[in-house]
Structure formats: structure tokens, C-alpha cells
Motif scaffolding. Structure first.
Motif, PDB file in Angstrom:
ATOM      1  N   THR A  58      35.862 -84.122  48.601  1.00 42.68           N
ATOM      2  CA  THR A  58      36.673 -83.707  47.447  1.00 42.68           C
ATOM      3  C   THR A  58      36.191 -82.455  46.725  1.00 42.68           C
ATOM      4  N   SER A  59      34.945 -82.029  46.986  1.00 43.06           N
ATOM      5  CA  SER A  59      34.425 -80.911  46.196  1.00 43.06           C
ATOM      6  C   SER A  59      35.208 -79.635  46.458  1.00 43.06           C
ATOM      7  N   GLU A  60      35.459 -78.912  45.387  1.00 46.03           N
ATOM      8  CA  GLU A  60      36.166 -77.635  45.491  1.00 46.03           C
ATOM      9  C   GLU A  60      35.197 -76.465  45.503  1.00 46.03           C
ATOM     10  N   ASN A  61      33.924 -76.766  45.290  1.00 45.22           N
ATOM     11  CA  ASN A  61      32.926 -75.701  45.252  1.00 45.22           C
ATOM     12  C   ASN A  61      32.719 -75.127  46.652  1.00 45.22           C
ATOM     13  N   LEU A  62      32.788 -73.819  46.770  1.00 48.21           N
ATOM     14  CA  LEU A  62      32.709 -73.154  48.076  1.00 48.21           C
ATOM     15  C   LEU A  62      31.386 -73.461  48.789  1.00 48.21           C
ATOM     16  N   PHE A  63      30.286 -73.359  48.048  1.00 53.04           N
ATOM     17  CA  PHE A  63      28.974 -73.588  48.663  1.00 53.04           C
ATOM     18  C   PHE A  63      28.832 -75.037  49.130  1.00 53.04           C
ATOM     19  N   VAL A  64      29.320 -75.958  48.292  1.00 52.25           N
ATOM     20  CA  VAL A  64      29.222 -77.386  48.641  1.00 52.25           C
ATOM     21  C   VAL A  64      30.027 -77.667  49.906  1.00 52.25           C
ATOM     22  N   LYS A  65      31.213 -77.088  49.981  1.00 53.17           N
ATOM     23  CA  LYS A  65      32.070 -77.301  51.168  1.00 53.17           C
ATOM     24  C   LYS A  65      31.401 -76.735  52.420  1.00 53.17           C
ATOM     25  N   ARG A  66      30.859 -75.512  52.269  1.00 50.72           N
ATOM     26  CA  ARG A  66      30.183 -74.895  53.413  1.00 50.72           C
ATOM     27  C   ARG A  66      29.009 -75.761  53.864  1.00 50.72           C
ATOM     28  N   PHE A  67      28.274 -76.255  52.915  1.00 55.00           N
ATOM     29  CA  PHE A  67      27.074 -77.047  53.245  1.00 55.00           C
ATOM     30  C   PHE A  67      27.465 -78.302  54.014  1.00 55.00           C
ATOM     31  N   ASN A  70      37.909 -70.786  57.293  1.00 51.61           N
ATOM     32  CA  ASN A  70      38.743 -71.869  56.770  1.00 51.61           C
ATOM     33  C   ASN A  70      38.453 -72.284  55.336  1.00 51.61           C
ATOM     34  N   VAL A  71      37.465 -71.690  54.705  1.00 51.74           N
ATOM     35  CA  VAL A  71      37.148 -72.172  53.363  1.00 51.74           C
ATOM     36  C   VAL A  71      37.405 -71.106  52.307  1.00 51.74           C
ATOM     37  N   SER A  72      37.941 -69.987  52.736  1.00 53.21           N
ATOM     38  CA  SER A  72      38.106 -68.894  51.783  1.00 53.21           C
ATOM     39  C   SER A  72      39.110 -69.243  50.686  1.00 53.21           C
ATOM     40  N   THR A  73      39.961 -70.202  50.936  1.00 55.66           N
ATOM     41  CA  THR A  73      40.952 -70.565  49.926  1.00 55.66           C
ATOM     42  C   THR A  73      40.481 -71.709  49.031  1.00 55.66           C
ATOM     43  N   ALA A  74      39.255 -72.151  49.266  1.00 54.95           N
ATOM     44  CA  ALA A  74      38.783 -73.330  48.542  1.00 54.95           C
ATOM     45  C   ALA A  74      38.625 -73.070  47.060  1.00 54.95           C
ATOM     46  N   GLU A  75      38.265 -71.843  46.670  1.00 55.29           N
ATOM     47  CA  GLU A  75      38.063 -71.577  45.249  1.00 55.29           C
ATOM     48  C   GLU A  75      39.154 -70.658  44.714  1.00 55.29           C
TER      49      GLU A  75
END
Lengths: 382, 265
Positions: free
Chosen positions: B236-245, B260-265
Motif C-alpha cells: 500500500t505504500s505510496e512512497n517511491l523509495f519504499v516501493k522500490r525497496f 514502473n514506479v515513476s507514477t507512484a508519487e
């Protein structure tokens, strides 16, 4: 040594022992943490150990707290009861205590204790020591052979030598020890001259002190003291450096990269010792003459008398003999330092053992070699 | 599982080396019996934070409480009392190489208790049995595998029955089986004995399996960027770093792509 003990957060334990025929009932009350367990250990174990009870019952209803120490007590009780042919029963054990006890209750710890009781006879000990000595001798011979080949190769192909490492090692071995070697030489020359002058004064023979000093320092003491200093400063450092590299698998890394640890690590150290020790010996000898000169001047002899007596009595063979000894000693000390480093086993203490062994072996080798030189020089009239 | 009073409380802690701040002004609580994981990328200050928490380093600012006792500034007997509340397993085990595993575990008991010798030996054997090392008790650390070393280090950390165990990267360098066994051990000790675990790790599989709660540090912001249940954070995290991790994706700077995560924030 003052022992720090854990503070008691729970009340201290007590024990009530109730023997009944061949049955024993133990009622443990209070907290079975470390202080609590320690306070009742003997009182709990001894009745079970000394009596031959077939049934030992422990009432656990009054145990308020139990940790690893308490579990150890119950396990020990079970072990002692078992040794007497009896059985241990834990009654009224609380659920939260049961969780902890079940973690280790099924382990047979008596088997574990017996593993350690391995005794070796004298013959085995002698055999083991002899085998280690023979292996050490084999390693030493192999090392001498390999390092000799490496040094000859280095002389034939100087481009293969890592000269930067040699120069760095020269600084550590030679330049950094210049002050201490000069100081030692000066003080030894001063002390020996002074002590000799006091003895010879009774016979009016102080004039012979320079003769003795020059001969002793250039032939014996110079190479010997320099080599001992090398063993203490550099031999130990070589062993520690290579030993630590061995533990960190750096030697294995060199080998797998196709680089010989001998060429990479040992040869630069041997070459630097070979280059530096004769120079160090020379500094020691000259400093000792300065020390001797100070004594002779204080006794009223002019400097020219001192120098003329030193150099008229001291032959070219004495000087060269001393320098040759210094060269041999340097190879022995640096070589044994590197060898002990390579032989390091695992663990931090192994580096310490290698370092100690490097110094001790170095000094023993120096003493042996000096004895051989003394006999050889006598027969060769040097 | 959690009670209202934290067993460890970190308040406005700033720590680092010399003048370099690694972790800036973090505050969090750890509760009794939970498996609490400090995670983050390499160099984010996980181990630095841990070393401050166990009193090896003095923090630049802030306070560390164990229950009601303050570790920062504690000295002498007061410090000993706090230190006995926890055990530490270091990244490489840090077993004493010249001692057998049994002697390693016996050492803190000999120093801190007045138990008789045979009791100390028995307690140490029990601790080794808890981590399934009863058959290696007389081996030297050099003669055992990496996984065994870590288990032996846990046994030594548990020698004084502390309520809290700090583990610095317990799964690092272990094969999957040993790592899974270590996870089982942590869960078993936590659930059975109620030991509180504070673990520094970035082994995602182990974190999902063992952690009740995590905090994530980021070296760019030098602070906590996420806190909570690891699976929830992953999903559920929207934080870019958290998602990448959690999705094991490389950073933008290294690859030039932001998969794929560039739209997360």
C-alpha cells in the motif's frame, strides 16, 4: 576479581526438602532466576545426589519466576536422579514456565558432557609433538627452498619485483628504526667501554678498551643486536601482517588471481631486510664507537688515540665478517617472520601466536647461526 | 501483544560519526514481545542506529530509554543494569575465537552471576540446545559454519535471559535453509519466551516471515520514511523509495529508467 551480579528483581528462592522412604519431595519457593537458583543450588542437588531415591518429586506451584538458570537446576535434578536410578517428576508446573522448560527438556545433555572427556596418554602427546616438529621442519625447508628460488629469480629478472613494496618495506624496516638502533648502539658502546675501563683500570689497561670495543661491536654485537631488534620490530610485524591477510583470505585471493604470495608479499620483505640490516648494523657500530669515545675522552685520552687504536686493531675481515653475519641474520629473521605469518591458522589469537612464534624462532635461529659462525670463523681464521 | 508502555523508547535521536549526521532526529517505540525490524538500503544508518541503541556509540542528540531507565549518559552500575536487559548478536557473530562455543556462552554467566560452576555449564548447554547446537558445544568458532556461528551468537546473547535481543543482519551470508532455520528460531523464541527482537536487516523474505513491525530508513532524508507491517507497506505504500525497496527495483540514477514506479508519487 570483584564480580558484578545481576540485581534481583524477583524475591530470592528457598527450598523445602521432605524425604519419605525412597521418595523425596522438593518444594521450591520463589524466583528461579540466577541469584535465586544460585542460593538454593547446593541445597537442592545434594539431597538427590547423596540419597538413593527412586522417586524425586518437585512441587513447582510456588515458583513465581523461572529463567534459564532455573531450567538448568531442574535438568541437573533430573540428571542426578537418573544417576541414582530414580525418576524426576515435576508437579503443578505453571503453563508459562512449561513453555520455557519444554524448549530444552528433551535434550540429552549428559551425552554432551561425556564428549569433552577425551584424555591423551604420554605416548600420544609425544607422538603428536614429534609430528608437529617434523611438519614444522618440513615447512621450514620448503620455505627456505622456495624463497631462495624467488630471490634468485628476482635477481635474474628485476622487473618482476614489486620495487614500490620493497621501498615501503625498507622505510618500515630501516628508516623507522634508525633512531632506536643508533640509541642502542651509543648506549651499548658507552656501557661496555665504561664497565671494561673500570676493570682494566686496576691493571692500568684502559688504553685497550678501544681495541676490545671495535672488535666486539663489529664482529659480534653489531649484527647480533641489529638482528634481535629486527626480530622484535619487523619479524613480528611481518608475521602479524601476513597472518591477518591469511585470516581475511587475502592470500587465497592472491593465489586464485594467479599471483604468488611468495613473490607478492615475502620477496619484498626479504629484499628490504637484506638491504637495510647491513646499513642498520653499520649505524649501530658507528654509534657504539661514539659511545666508547665519550668514555675514553672522559678518562682523559685524546680522540686520536681512541680512533687510531680502534682502526689499527680492527681488520677488514672483522668488518666484512660482521656484515656477512648481518646479512644472514636478516634473511633468517625476515624469513621466519613471513613463514609464521603464512602458517597462521584461524582466529584472532592465531595472529598473536604467530607473532610470538616469529620473535622466539627468530631469536633462536640468530643464536644458532651465531654459534655456527663463531666456529666457522675460528677455523677459517677470520 | 503490545502493551501500552514501550520496552524501548527512542526520542529525537540524532547519531553519526564525528560531524557527519547519519540518522537525524528519529523517534519510535518498541513494545514487549514484538519482532521489530529496522530496514533500509546500504549506508542508510541501520547499524549506526543499532550501535547507538545498545550504547556502543554516544548519540549526538536525543534519548534512549529501556523501560524507565535512560541509557544515554548512564554509567557504572546503572549502565550495567541496563546492559543486562539485552543481548546482542553481531553481524559476523563476534564469537571469541580462542573459546569453544560452550565457553563463549558461559562467559557472561561467569561474569554476571554467582551461579556455581556446574550450574553455569548446565545453563550454557541449555542455551546451546535451544539453538540446536548441543552437539557442537566443544567446537571452536573457526570449526563451524556461518549459520552455526550466528546461532551460537544468539545463544550467547541469551545467556543472561535478557528480555530483548538485538540482531545485526542475522540472515546475511546464509544459505536459504540456514536463513529459514534462523527465522524459525527467532519466531519460536519470540512466541514461546516473549523475547523482544530488534533486528537490523534487508533480507525481505525473512522480514515478511518474522517482523511484526518495521521502520524504514532512507539515507537521503536521514530519517524514517515508513513504519508499520512490512506486507502492508509493500502493498500500500505510496512512497517511491519504499516501493522500490520492497519490489527490488534499481534506483533511477543508476539505470536511467524508473521501472514502473515513476507514477507512484
Amino acid at each position: 576479581m570483584a564480580q558484578r551480579t545481576l540485581s534481583t528483581e524477583h524475591p530470592v528462592a528457598s527450598i523445602r526438602v521432605s524425604p519419605n522412604g525412597n521418595r523425596l519431595r522438593l518444594n521450591i519457593i520463589g524466583s528461579l532466576n540466577a541469584p535465586g537458583t544460585a542460593s538454593i543450588w547446593d541445597d537442592t542437588i545434594n539431597p538427590v545426589r547423596t540419597g538413593k531415591y527412586t522417586h524425586v518429586e518437585v512441587d513447582c506451584s510456588d515458583i513465581t519466576y523461572i529463567d534459564g538458570s532455573g531450567v538448568a537446576l531442574l535438568l541437573k535434578l533430573r540428571e542426578e536422579a537418573g544417576l541414582s536410578g530414580g525418576k524426576l517428576e515435576l508437579n503443578n508446573l505453571k503453563d508459562e514456565h512449561k513453555k520455557l522448560i519444554t524448549l530444552t527438556w528433551d535434550c540429552d545433555l549428559t551425552q554432551l558432557i561425556s564428549i569433552n572427556k577425551e584424555h591423551r596418554g604420554l605416548a600420544e602427546a609425544v607422538g603428536e609433538t614429534t609430528e608437529e616438529l617434523m611438519k614444522g621442519l618440513h615447512d621450514l625447508i620448503a620455505f627456505v627452498g622456495e624463497s631462495s628460488v624467488m630471490i634468485i629469480q628476482s635477481i635474474r629478472h628485476p622487473g618482476q619485483v614489486r620495487w614500490k613494496d620493497v621501498f615501503l618495506s625498507c622505510i618500515h624496516v630501516g628508516v623507522d628504526s634508525l633512531f632506536i638502533i643508533t640509541l642502542l648502539g651509543f648506549l651499548m658502546g658507552l656501557i661496555m667501554s665504561f664497565q671494561s675501563a673500570i676493570s682494566l683500570q686496576r691493571f692500568g689497561g684502559e688504553i685497550f678498551v678501544p681495541n676490545m670495543l671495535g672488535l666486539v661491536m663489529f664482529r659480534e654485537m653489531g649484527p647480533l643486536v641489529t638482528a634481535i631488534l629486527l626480530a622484535a620490530r619487523s619479524g613480528s610485524a611481518f608475521a602479524a601482517e601476513i597472518g591477518t591477510m591469511k585470516i581475511n583470505e587475502e592470500l587465497d585471493a592472491l593465489t586464485t588471481m594467479g599471483l604468488s604470495p611468495m613473490r607478492f608479499l615475502v620477496v619484498p620483505k626479504l629484499l628490504s631486510a637484506l638491504a637495510m640490516v647491513p646499513i642498520m648494523t653499520l649505524f649501530f657500530n658507528l654509534a657504539s664507537l661514539v659511545g666508547g669515545a665519550v668514555v675514553m675522552l672522559s678518562l682523559g685520552f685524546p680522540l686520536v688515540t681512541f680512533t687510531s687504536r680502534v682502526f689499527s686493531y680492527l681488520g677488514y675481515g672483522d668488518f666484512m665478517g660482521g656484515m656477512f653475519k648481518a646479512l644472514v641474520f636478516s634473511i633468517l629473521v625476515a624469513g621466519i617472520g613471513c613463514l609464521r605469518g603464512i602458517q597462521t591458522r584461524s582466529g584472532a589469537s592465531a595472529v598473536g601466536l604467530s607473532t610470538t612464534s616469529a620473535v622466539v624462532s627468530g631469536i633462536i635461529l640468530i643464536a644458532f647461526a651465531d654459534g655456527i659462525f663463531a666456529i666457522a670463523f675460528y677455523y677459517l681464521n677470520i | 501483544m503490545n502493551t501500552n508502555d514501550p520496552i524501548i523508547s527512542i526520542q529525537n535521536l540524532t547519531c553519526g560519526y564525528d560531524d557527519t549526521v547519519i540518522v537525524d532526529n528519529v523517534s519510535f517505540d518498541i513494545f514487549k514481545g514484538e519482532v521489530f525490524v529496522i530496514l533500509g538500503g546500504s549506508g542508510c544508518g541501520k547499524s549506526t542506529l543499532l550501535k547507538n541503541m545498545i550504547g556502543l556509540y554516544q548519540p549526538m542528540n536525543g534519548k534512549i530509554f529501556f523501560g524507565t531507565d535512560e541509557l544515554t549518559g548512564a554509567q557504572g552500575e546503572q549502565r550495567d543494569k541496563i546492559i543486562c536487559k539485552f543481548g546482542v548478536m553481531y553481524q559476523m557473530g563476534a564469537l571469541f575465537g580462542s573459546m569453544s562455543l560452550l565457553q563463549n556462552v558461559m562467559l557472561p554467566l561467569e561474569e554476571f552471576t554467582n551461579l556455581p560452576r556446574e550450574a553455569i555449564s548446565m545453563v550454557a548447554q541449555c542455551k546451546l540446545a535451544m539453538v540446536n547446537l548441543e552437539n557442537a558445544a566443544y567446537k571452536l568458532p573457526s570449526a563451524i559454519s556461518g549459520g552455526m556461528k550466528k546461532r551460537a551468537a544468539i545463544a550467547r546473547a541469551m545467556a543472561l535471559d535478557p528480555g530483548i535481543l538485538f540482531l545485526d543482519e542475522p540472515g546475511a551470508g546464509l544459505d536459504p535453509i540456514s536463513s529459514a532455520e534462523l527465522d524459525e528460531l527467532i519466531l519460536n523464541l519470540s512466541r514461546t519466551l516473549g523475547i523482544t527482537f530488534v533486528i537490523v536487516s534487508h533480507e525481505l523474505e525473512s522480514i515478511y516471515k518474522t517482523a511484526d513491525r518495521v521502520i524504514m530508513l532512507d539515507k537521503d532524508v536521514k530519517s524514517i520514511v515508513a513504519e508499520g507491517d512490512p506486507k502492508q507497506l509493500r502493498d500500500t505504500s505510496e512512497n517511491l523509495f519504499v516501493k522500490r525497496f520492497f519490489h527490488r527495483q534499481p534506483s533511477l540514477g543508476k539505470t536511467g529508467h524508473d521501472k514502473n514506479v515513476s507514477t507512484a508519487e
